[in-house]
Design a protein around this motif. Sequence first.
Motif, PDB file in Angstrom:
ATOM      1  N   TYR A 160      10.182  -5.131   8.907  1.00 35.83           N
ATOM      2  CA  TYR A 160      10.033  -6.037   7.797  1.00 35.83           C
ATOM      3  C   TYR A 160      10.770  -6.221   7.146  1.00 35.83           C
ATOM      4  O   TYR A 160      11.895  -5.900   6.832  1.00 35.83           O
ATOM      5  N   PRO A 194       0.909  -1.353  -0.379  1.00 40.25           N
ATOM      6  CA  PRO A 194       0.120   0.379  -0.067  1.00 40.25           C
ATOM      7  C   PRO A 194       1.102   1.222   0.176  1.00 40.25           C
ATOM      8  O   PRO A 194       1.790   1.140   0.672  1.00 40.25           O
ATOM      9  N   ARG A 240      -5.386  -0.411   2.134  1.00 37.52           N
ATOM     10  CA  ARG A 240      -5.581   0.653   3.542  1.00 37.52           C
ATOM     11  C   ARG A 240      -4.063   0.845   4.066  1.00 37.52           C
ATOM     12  O   ARG A 240      -3.782  -0.516   3.979  1.00 37.52           O
ATOM     13  N   ASP A 270       3.937   1.896   3.165  1.00 32.72           N
ATOM     14  CA  ASP A 270       3.493   0.283   4.092  1.00 32.72           C
ATOM     15  C   ASP A 270       4.705  -0.459   3.135  1.00 32.72           C
ATOM     16  O   ASP A 270       3.985  -0.933   1.946  1.00 32.72           O
ATOM     17  N   ASN A 271       5.567  -1.312   4.024  1.00 31.76           N
ATOM     18  CA  ASN A 271       6.535  -2.131   2.925  1.00 31.76           C
ATOM     19  C   ASN A 271       5.723  -3.770   3.220  1.00 31.76           C
ATOM     20  O   ASN A 271       6.550  -4.666   2.635  1.00 31.76           O
ATOM     21  N   TYR A 272       4.923  -3.455   3.680  1.00 27.13           N
ATOM     22  CA  TYR A 272       4.610  -5.164   4.167  1.00 27.13           C
ATOM     23  C   TYR A 272       3.505  -5.749   2.476  1.00 27.13           C
ATOM     24  O   TYR A 272       2.872  -4.341   2.039  1.00 27.13           O
ATOM     25  N   VAL A 273       3.363  -6.777   2.191  1.00 26.03           N
ATOM     26  CA  VAL A 273       2.529  -6.885   1.741  1.00 26.03           C
ATOM     27  C   VAL A 273       0.987  -6.864   1.180  1.00 26.03           C
ATOM     28  O   VAL A 273       0.806  -7.302   2.680  1.00 26.03           O
ATOM     29  N   SER A 274       0.599  -6.457   0.474  1.00 25.73           N
ATOM     30  CA  SER A 274      -0.923  -5.874   0.890  1.00 25.73           C
ATOM     31  C   SER A 274      -2.046  -5.759  -0.287  1.00 25.73           C
ATOM     32  O   SER A 274      -0.867  -5.289  -1.212  1.00 25.73           O
ATOM     33  N   TYR A 275      -3.451  -6.765  -0.568  1.00 29.75           N
ATOM     34  CA  TYR A 275      -4.097  -5.709  -1.512  1.00 29.75           C
ATOM     35  C   TYR A 275      -5.524  -5.396  -0.902  1.00 29.75           C
ATOM     36  O   TYR A 275      -6.030  -5.309  -1.123  1.00 29.75           O
ATOM     37  N   ALA A 276      -5.260  -5.089   0.470  1.00 35.36           N
ATOM     38  CA  ALA A 276      -6.207  -4.274   1.532  1.00 35.36           C
ATOM     39  C   ALA A 276      -6.586  -2.891   0.743  1.00 35.36           C
ATOM     40  O   ALA A 276      -7.364  -2.646   1.466  1.00 35.36           O
ATOM     41  N   SER A 294      -0.986   1.822   7.317  1.00 39.55           N
ATOM     42  CA  SER A 294      -1.123   2.526   8.631  1.00 39.55           C
ATOM     43  C   SER A 294      -1.236   4.043   8.521  1.00 39.55           C
ATOM     44  O   SER A 294      -0.747   4.737   8.606  1.00 39.55           O
ATOM     45  N   PHE A 295      -2.013   4.011  10.266  1.00 40.50           N
ATOM     46  CA  PHE A 295      -2.047   5.655  10.694  1.00 40.50           C
ATOM     47  C   PHE A 295      -0.552   6.163  11.160  1.00 40.50           C
ATOM     48  O   PHE A 295      -0.175   7.180  10.219  1.00 40.50           O
ATOM     49  N   GLN A 296       0.197   5.574  11.467  1.00 38.11           N
ATOM     50  CA  GLN A 296       1.888   5.602  11.087  1.00 38.11           C
ATOM     51  C   GLN A 296       2.226   6.447  10.667  1.00 38.11           C
ATOM     52  O   GLN A 296       3.112   7.838  10.478  1.00 38.11           O
ATOM     53  N   TRP A 335       3.578  10.115   9.916  1.00 42.93           N
ATOM     54  CA  TRP A 335       4.762  10.874  10.501  1.00 42.93           C
ATOM     55  C   TRP A 335       5.157  12.051   8.714  1.00 42.93           C
ATOM     56  O   TRP A 335       5.777  12.895   8.786  1.00 42.93           O
ATOM     57  N   THR A 370      -3.066 -11.046   3.373  1.00 45.38           N
ATOM     58  CA  THR A 370      -2.644  -9.377   2.427  1.00 45.38           C
ATOM     59  C   THR A 370      -4.254  -8.736   2.397  1.00 45.38           C
ATOM     60  O   THR A 370      -3.970  -7.626   1.723  1.00 45.38           O
TER      61      THR A 370
END
Lengths: 405, 88
Positions: free
Chosen positions: B19, A247, A296, A288-294, A298-300, A304, B69
């Motif tokens: 991560y 994301p 959306r 956000d450097n993690y894999v996601s298809y959501a 992260s708030f932090q 920043w 995910t």
Amino acid sequence: MTEPAFQNPEFLWRNPEPKSAYDVVIVGGGLHGLSTAYYLAKNHDVKSIAVLERGWLGNGNAVRNTTIIRSNYLRDESMPLYELSLKLWESLSAELEYDVLFDQRGLLQLAHTKTEVNDARRTVYANRLSGIDAEWLEPAEVQEFCPIVNVSRSIRYPVLGALLQRRGGIARHDLVMFALARAASAKGVDLLQGCEVTGFDIRKNRVVGVETSRGKIAAGRVGLAGAGRTPLLARMAGIDLPIQSTPLQALVSDGLEPVLNAVVMSGLLHVYVSQARNGGLVMGAARDNYVSYAQRGSFQILEWQIQAALELYPVLGRAHLLRTWAGIVDVSPDASPIIGRTPVESLFVNCGWGTGGFKATPVSGFIYAHTLAHGEPHELNRAFSLSRFETGALIDEHGAAAVAH
Amino acid sequence: MLLITCPYCGPREETEFRYGGEGVAMPEEADDRTWSRFLYYRSSPAGPFTERWVHAHGCRRWFTVRRDTLTHEILDTTELEEPPRGSP
């Protein structure tokens, strides 16, 4: 076709029923898919073209970006690519007979460290050698060009100067989508919404069609243009891609009077800001450097980004947050796109634009259309092949991504 | 923000972690293709995914997370296995 989302006004584009076969099927009805269809119909002798979109046109990253356009990349392979894109943007409204509100208000990339100063000056020289406009501004000149930037020496990361591309700017993303869809449809391209690709018909390692939620469609050539979802599509055809989908977030404030006359980016503090025509401040954040298809994040990350924005532009302290969103970006290992053939015959891929796909909308379609029409890459995307991850001829644009994603 | 349960320290905010992506074992011997896959290819699935995180601002130990995910739901976290789960 009863869902309201698909009921676009007919003066924009037709909503035809799928035919049983097309010469070229493009998977993905976002900006790159539509741009490809448009240039394929306009520049090449391809009779029947379809764009398949699982949702409605432009419902992915087309409406989830910060609309920034620039061409000040660094590598010899990238500079002509993005420069052609900028040139195409300069005539796009006239060509499509639809004003996409392309506004060349100038784009500043701030430097906060000695390393960033050196990198920015190197980019200025590299760009000028390639015929791309680029200037180096000292802090006082930054202040003059964009008065709300805080050039005080007393902040944590003082502004030591900036790279300025005066031809850079923004366009209205939704209008670009309407304009391309209208123009493609008028040239006979079938834009098929609510048509999800569920599989590929591959015989003797050659793709001959796609299976979709609206039935089977035979195809002479298939071009993937699915941005973040491209790895999922490719896997259905048995192809692995070196792409991670993650994301990328952005936000917009409520409408303010005009305060910001340029696009201003800061790689180190990781915020990029421009003011939309309706007065909203559009800001981009980190990945956000993690894999996601959501779709959306992260708030932090937003926190920043806002901290950085307030340090650089104290005047924005009274603005209100209106909306946040995240798009799923397809990031390649060298932060450059992958455009060309795949291990499956007649199946082509255009992905990996990562965090910078909007600016590439015209050129991505231009060269991908050439690739699909001829079965061979265009001169400009020959180096952007999938095979470069085996030969080692990477096109490292992490540094030139303005903000290092 | 994700709430991640470090198997050594318990539940902590995402900002304490870094991560690591999918765990991939380094090949003993490699031709160009194998080496390319080790360096650059990671799966990017939609749904449950086994990945590695490190508790960077805590015990600094690596561990395994299973996360969806599509929803960001964390299904479970376990101590790091050898070889890491998710290796191709």
